[in-house]
Design an enzyme around this catalytic site. Structure first.
Site, short mmCIF file in Angstrom:
data_model
loop_
_atom_site.label_atom_id
_atom_site.label_comp_id
_atom_site.label_asym_id
_atom_site.label_seq_id
_atom_site.Cartn_x
_atom_site.Cartn_y
_atom_site.Cartn_z
N HIS A 54 75.89 45.16 37.26
CA HIS A 54 76.26 44.18 38.28
C HIS A 54 77.67 44.47 38.78
CE1 HIS A 54 77.65 42.26 34.48
NE2 HIS A 54 78.74 42.17 35.21
C1 T46 Z 1 81.14 41.91 33.05
C2 T46 Z 1 80.82 42.66 31.82
C3 T46 Z 1 81.91 43.59 31.38
C4 T46 Z 1 78.46 32.91 30.18
O1 T46 Z 1 77.82 31.86 30.04
N1 T46 Z 1 79.82 32.87 30.27
C5 T46 Z 1 80.57 33.99 30.41
O2 T46 Z 1 81.82 33.91 30.51
C6 T46 Z 1 79.91 35.26 30.48
C7 T46 Z 1 80.71 36.55 30.65
C8 T46 Z 1 78.54 35.29 30.39
N2 T46 Z 1 77.85 34.14 30.23
C9 T46 Z 1 76.37 34.19 30.09
C10 T46 Z 1 75.62 34.71 31.30
C11 T46 Z 1 74.40 35.34 30.68
O3 T46 Z 1 73.41 34.35 30.47
O4 T46 Z 1 76.09 35.12 29.03
C12 T46 Z 1 74.89 35.82 29.31
C13 T46 Z 1 75.12 37.32 29.25
O5 T46 Z 1 75.94 37.71 30.37
P1 T46 Z 1 75.72 39.08 31.13
O6 T46 Z 1 74.30 39.47 31.11
O7 T46 Z 1 76.39 38.97 32.48
O8 T46 Z 1 76.55 40.09 30.19
P2 T46 Z 1 77.00 41.58 30.51
O9 T46 Z 1 77.44 42.16 29.22
O10 T46 Z 1 75.98 42.33 31.29
O11 T46 Z 1 78.29 41.41 31.48
C14 T46 Z 1 79.46 40.82 31.00
C15 T46 Z 1 80.03 39.88 32.06
O12 T46 Z 1 79.05 38.91 32.42
C16 T46 Z 1 80.46 40.60 33.31
O13 T46 Z 1 81.26 39.77 34.10
O14 T46 Z 1 81.84 42.42 33.91
O15 T46 Z 1 80.43 41.83 30.71
#
Ligand code: T46
Length: 135
Positions: free
Chosen positions: A50
């Site tokens: 993303h």
């Molecule tokens: C990024 C990379 C480096 C939350 O509820 N609060 C938060 O602050 C974050 C970061 C995530 N979430 C929830 C959203 C999803 O349901 O946690 C779940 C996993 O998030 P995501 O699939 O976006 O995780 P990554 O590892 O793909 O990405 C994360 C960050 O979301 C993103 O901003 O740049 O780490």
């Protein structure tokens, strides 16, 4: 690469170990509003896929190592993070993928904004449409 760069933080070393201080806006190019960390990632897993419209972040691997692939419509680069005194600044409209997490790795993220799902662009074609206007 445009909007991405490694940042070297202080590494205060003495016979008791290492200490890295990070002060909001002094050591980061933005005010830190949120921190989160990613742990216990199974080997072979890739996360991310993303980009963000408004969010700036610094990624720091506190233990072990992880690779970060960053892309814009014109460039692509892979950074390996394995030093807790080094961060990767990732600015707006950069596509990111995190992979090759080693066992026990800890990825700390310093973020410029509170969590906002509307700031994410999770579809690569939509990302390219938006980013091509900037790059
Ligand atoms: C990024 C990379 C480096 C939350 O509820 N609060 C938060 O602050 C974050 C970061 C995530 N979430 C929830 C959203 C999803 O349901 O946690 C779940 C996993 O998030 P995501 O699939 O976006 O995780 P990554 O590892 O793909 O990405 C994360 C960050 O979301 C993103 O901003 O740049 O780490």
């Amino acid at each position: 690469m445009y909007n991405c760069a490694l940042i070297k933080f202080k590494d205060i070393t003495d016979k008791y170990g290492h200490l890295t201080p990070i002060e909001s806006k002094l050591d980061t190019p933005f005010e830190i509003k949120r921190i989160y960390y990613i742990t216990k990632v199974e080997q072979g897993t890739t996360r991310g896929f993303h980009s963000h419209r408004k969010l700036h972040q610094v990624l720091i691997c506190l233990n072990g190592s992880v690779k970060i692939r960053v892309k814009n419509p014109k460039e692509e680069e892979v950074f390996e993070l394995n030093d807790p005194s080094v961060g990767l600044y990732v600015g707006t409209l950069i596509w990111r993928e995190m992979f090759d997490f080693t066992e026990g790795s800890v990825l700390l993220v310093l973020a410029s904004e509170y969590y906002d799902e509307d700031d994410y662009i999770r579809n690569y074609d939509f990302y390219l449409d938006e980013a091509k206007k900037r790059f």
